[in-house]
Structures are given as structure tokens and as C-alpha cells.
Design an enzyme around this catalytic site. Structure first.
Site, mmCIF file in Angstrom:
data_model
loop_
_atom_site.group_PDB
_atom_site.id
_atom_site.type_symbol
_atom_site.label_atom_id
_atom_site.label_comp_id
_atom_site.label_asym_id
_atom_site.label_seq_id
_atom_site.Cartn_x
_atom_site.Cartn_y
_atom_site.Cartn_z
ATOM 1 N N ASP A 199 0.879 -1.168 0.000
ATOM 2 C CA ASP A 199 0.000 0.000 0.000
ATOM 3 C C ASP A 199 0.915 1.217 0.000
ATOM 4 O O ASP A 199 1.570 1.512 1.006
ATOM 5 C CB ASP A 199 -0.889 -0.016 1.254
ATOM 6 C CG ASP A 199 -1.771 1.224 1.349
ATOM 7 O OD1 ASP A 199 -1.542 2.187 0.590
ATOM 8 O OD2 ASP A 199 -2.675 1.232 2.205
ATOM 9 N N SER B 197 -2.511 14.048 -14.247
ATOM 10 C CA SER B 197 -3.759 13.877 -14.996
ATOM 11 C C SER B 197 -4.052 15.199 -15.684
ATOM 12 O O SER B 197 -3.579 16.254 -15.233
ATOM 13 C CB SER B 197 -4.903 13.539 -14.030
ATOM 14 O OG SER B 197 -6.166 13.668 -14.671
ATOM 15 N N TYR C 156 -9.799 14.333 -6.251
ATOM 16 C CA TYR C 156 -8.906 13.872 -7.319
ATOM 17 C C TYR C 156 -8.199 15.058 -7.978
ATOM 18 O O TYR C 156 -6.970 15.035 -8.189
ATOM 19 C CB TYR C 156 -9.717 13.077 -8.346
ATOM 20 C CG TYR C 156 -8.889 12.418 -9.420
ATOM 21 C CD1 TYR C 156 -8.233 11.208 -9.172
ATOM 22 C CD2 TYR C 156 -8.761 12.979 -10.688
ATOM 23 C CE1 TYR C 156 -7.481 10.592 -10.162
ATOM 24 C CE2 TYR C 156 -8.018 12.374 -11.679
ATOM 25 C CZ TYR C 156 -7.379 11.167 -11.413
ATOM 26 O OH TYR C 156 -6.630 10.560 -12.396
ATOM 27 N N LYS D 131 -4.143 15.588 -7.973
ATOM 28 C CA LYS D 131 -3.315 15.535 -9.182
ATOM 29 C C LYS D 131 -2.578 16.859 -9.417
ATOM 30 O O LYS D 131 -1.447 16.880 -9.924
ATOM 31 C CB LYS D 131 -4.155 15.118 -10.383
ATOM 32 C CG LYS D 131 -4.624 13.656 -10.311
ATOM 33 C CD LYS D 131 -3.437 12.691 -10.211
ATOM 34 C CE LYS D 131 -3.852 11.245 -10.274
ATOM 35 N NZ LYS D 131 -2.701 10.320 -10.257
HETATM 36 P P1 NAI Z 1 -6.292 1.260 -12.595
HETATM 37 O O1 NAI Z 1 -7.369 1.322 -11.582
HETATM 38 O O2 NAI Z 1 -6.413 0.367 -13.755
HETATM 39 O O3 NAI Z 1 -4.890 0.980 -11.896
HETATM 40 C C1 NAI Z 1 -4.522 1.574 -10.692
HETATM 41 C C2 NAI Z 1 -3.696 0.584 -9.907
HETATM 42 O O4 NAI Z 1 -3.286 1.223 -8.685
HETATM 43 C C3 NAI Z 1 -4.472 -0.680 -9.519
HETATM 44 O O5 NAI Z 1 -3.733 -1.834 -9.857
HETATM 45 C C4 NAI Z 1 -4.651 -0.535 -8.023
HETATM 46 O O6 NAI Z 1 -4.718 -1.777 -7.319
HETATM 47 C C5 NAI Z 1 -3.420 0.255 -7.650
HETATM 48 N N1 NAI Z 1 -3.554 0.907 -6.345
HETATM 49 C C6 NAI Z 1 -4.615 1.587 -5.870
HETATM 50 N N2 NAI Z 1 -4.386 2.000 -4.615
HETATM 51 C C7 NAI Z 1 -3.152 1.559 -4.283
HETATM 52 C C8 NAI Z 1 -2.351 1.649 -3.114
HETATM 53 N N3 NAI Z 1 -2.792 2.285 -2.022
HETATM 54 N N4 NAI Z 1 -1.121 1.080 -3.109
HETATM 55 C C9 NAI Z 1 -0.677 0.427 -4.216
HETATM 56 N N5 NAI Z 1 -1.393 0.300 -5.349
HETATM 57 C C10 NAI Z 1 -2.610 0.860 -5.382
HETATM 58 O O7 NAI Z 1 -6.155 2.791 -13.076
HETATM 59 P P2 NAI Z 1 -5.314 3.489 -14.244
HETATM 60 O O8 NAI Z 1 -6.282 4.177 -15.094
HETATM 61 O O9 NAI Z 1 -4.322 2.587 -14.839
HETATM 62 O O10 NAI Z 1 -4.583 4.610 -13.374
HETATM 63 C C11 NAI Z 1 -3.198 4.721 -13.237
HETATM 64 C C12 NAI Z 1 -2.874 6.167 -12.909
HETATM 65 O O11 NAI Z 1 -3.260 6.985 -14.004
HETATM 66 C C13 NAI Z 1 -3.604 6.727 -11.694
HETATM 67 O O12 NAI Z 1 -2.725 7.533 -10.942
HETATM 68 C C14 NAI Z 1 -4.710 7.550 -12.319
HETATM 69 O O13 NAI Z 1 -5.158 8.572 -11.454
HETATM 70 C C15 NAI Z 1 -4.021 8.080 -13.545
HETATM 71 N N6 NAI Z 1 -4.886 8.564 -14.602
HETATM 72 C C16 NAI Z 1 -5.756 7.713 -15.225
HETATM 73 C C17 NAI Z 1 -6.576 8.177 -16.243
HETATM 74 C C18 NAI Z 1 -7.566 7.301 -16.926
HETATM 75 O O14 NAI Z 1 -8.407 7.821 -17.691
HETATM 76 N N7 NAI Z 1 -7.530 5.987 -16.753
HETATM 77 C C19 NAI Z 1 -6.520 9.581 -16.672
HETATM 78 C C20 NAI Z 1 -5.550 10.388 -15.976
HETATM 79 C C21 NAI Z 1 -4.768 9.876 -14.977
#
Ligand code: NAI
Length: 252
Positions: free
Chosen positions: A64, A141, A154, A158
């Protein structure tokens, strides 16, 4: 075959899913050893197995990243398993789609802890391990650079990541460590579906709205990973403190 990250040791947080998973796989294909850190133990192990299956080196760590002890473990695992640390991708994140009235104090604190405190903690412990310099990429983001509706915690988190990135870049340039943020627009990952769920919106309507940008589509995890790879490697040797937007023209 030579890769742009040959001989490098990397950490990818949030590597179990979405953008983190795609980047972990790409880093490994480019020659890096990858520590896949995620709170989702099963997903992290799956990504590490995928890397091994494509001939790469990886280890999964259940962590975490809002907890300091876990961040220490992640960095120590990189050094003890692969002999150093060169690249850190601070990508783990969560979203709460609500305005100030609809966001509880607990939800606010959790979003700030996972999205912001994690970046501080991982850098605090990773920078001293980057003894021969390195590159840190933090996931911001589009909503770290402009506002968005029903996402107060959020958006705040960001924007903090984007400016913390600049502060880190200034502080650690002399140690040969570059620090940049990658700022995706809507990207097709489980998080995007989670947003539609929180807003009780039909997925196809939500996806169509996400595609409403000059390029007419949302991004793929691989398209964000390619930008992270650029920032992580020597192709970006004179790039630090910047916020790279990867969003099909959305912010334009
Ligand atoms: P996702 O939900 O597919 O992946 C996020 C990962 O972070 C998951 O594997 C989750 O288990 C892990 N996670 C969550 N809390 C955690 C913690 N406390 N400790 C360790 N791991 C943790 O989401 P995605 O879309 O791949 O997001 C990745 C990054 O990109 C994030 O920071 C998100 O805010 C950012 N982002 C995503 C966008 C989108 O449209 N998908 C747009 C802009 C930014």
C-alpha cells in the site's frame, strides 16, 4: 536486441492494472528489471508472471503505497533483488467522483494519501537508492492541470502531484535525477469504468463522452506507457520538471 532501458532497475507502482501494467510490460521489453508494486497482490503477481513469460526480469511486491513501511520495502526489494534503482514510476492512484458536499472527510484523506503522500514517500526512500542518478515519472492527470466536475479530491491530488514533481526536479537535479509527470487524458482502464460506476452512468455514454476530444477517442494504456518510457530513458536526458500531456488534444 538492445532496449532503451537495458541494465536499468525500475519500480512501477500500481503495476497490477491499466497504465501501470502496460508500462511494466514495456519497461521489461526495453530491458529493465521491474519491481511491480501494488495493493492488489494477485494482479501484481500476474503482471510479474507476464513479464517472465516474455523473457523479462520482475518481482511482485504487495504494497500500500500510502504506508511508509511498504514504500521502504518496495525500494529495498529493488536494491536487494536487482542490485540498484534507476527508474521509479509513481503511478498508483484512485479516484472519487464527487463534489465537496458528496465527498466524506475519510474519502478526501484516502485520495490524498494514495495519490499524493505515496509520491512523497516513494521519492523520499527511492532517491537515496538512486546512487548513479535516475529518472522518476509521476502520474498526474489532465485534471491536475485544469479543473473537472465532481472530482474535487482527485483534482486537488493531481495538481499536487504536478507541482510536487517540479519541486522534486529542482531538489534532485544535482544528483543526476530527473523528475517529470505524465498527464493522461481519459484512458481505457478499469479506473474509467469505476468512474462511470460511481457516477451511475451508462458505460457506453460515459465512453462516448471520454472520446469527445480532437482525436475523437480515448487513449490506450500502451499510448501512455510510451510517453512514460520516453521520460524514463536517456531519450529525455535534458527533460526535467515538465508536465507531459498525453490526451489526444483534450486540453488543447
Ligand atoms: P487502474 O485502476 O487500472 O490501476 C490503478 C492501480 O493502482 C491498480 O492496480 C490498483 O490496485 C493500484 N492501487 C490503488 N491504490 C493503491 C495503493 N494504495 N497502493 C498500491 N497500489 C494501489 O487505473 P489506471 O487508469 O491505470 O490509473 C493509473 C494512474 O493513471 C492513476 O494515478 C490515475 O489517477 C491516472 N490517470 C488515469 C486516467 C484514466 O483515464 N484511466 C486519466 C488520468 C490519470
Amino acid at each position: 536486441m538492445t532496449g532503451s532501458l537495458d541494465g536499468k532497475v525500475s519500480i512501477v507502482t500500481g503495476g497490477a492494472s491499466g497504465i501501470g501494467r502496460a508500462t511494466a510490460l514495456m519497461f521489461a521489453r526495453e530491458g529493465a528489471a521491474v519491481v511491480v508494486a501494488d495493493i492488489d497482490a494477485t494482479g501484481a503477481a500476474r503482471t510479474a508472471e507476464e513479464i517472465a513469460a516474455q523473457g523479462g526480469r520482475s518481482i511482485a511486491v504487495t504494497a500500500d503505497v500510502s504506508a511508509e513501511a511498504d514504500c521502504v520495502t518496495v525500494v529495498e526489494t529493488a536494491v536487494s533483488t536487482f542490485g540498484g534503482l534507476h527508474v521509479l514510476f509513481n503511478n498508483a492512484g484512485i479516484i472519487r467522483r464527487a463534489d465537496a458536499i458528496g465527498t466524506s472527510v475519510e474519502e478526501w484523506d484516502r485520495v490524498m494519501a494514495v495519490n499524493v503522500r505515496s509520491v512523497f514517500l516513494m521519492c523520499k526512500h527511492a532517491v537515496p537508492a538512486m546512487t548513479s542518478g535516475g529518472s522518476i515519472v509521476n502520474t498526474g492527470s489532465g485534471w491536475g492541470l485544469k479543473g473537472g466536475g465532481n472530482a474535487i479530491s482527485y483534482c486537488a491530488s493531481k495538481a499536487a502531484v504536478v507541482n510536487m514533481t517540479r519541486a522534486l526536479a529542482i531538489d534532485h537535479a544535482a544528483a543526476g535525477i530527473r523528475v517529470n509527470s505524465v498527464n493522461p487524458g481519459d484512458t481505457d482502464t478499469p479506473m474509467l469504468r469505476e468512474e462511470a460506476r460511481q457516477l451511475a452512468e451508462d458505460w457506453s455514454a460515459f465512453a462516448a463522452d471520454a472520446a469527445d476530444r480532437p482525436m475523437g477517442r480515448s487513449g490506450t494504456p500502451d499510448e501512455i506507457a510510451k510517453a512514460v518510457l520516453f521520460l524514463a530513458g536517456d531519450a529525455a536526458s535534458y527533460v526535467t520538471g515538465t508536465a507531459l500531456v498525453v490526451d489526444g488534444g483534450g486540453l488543447a
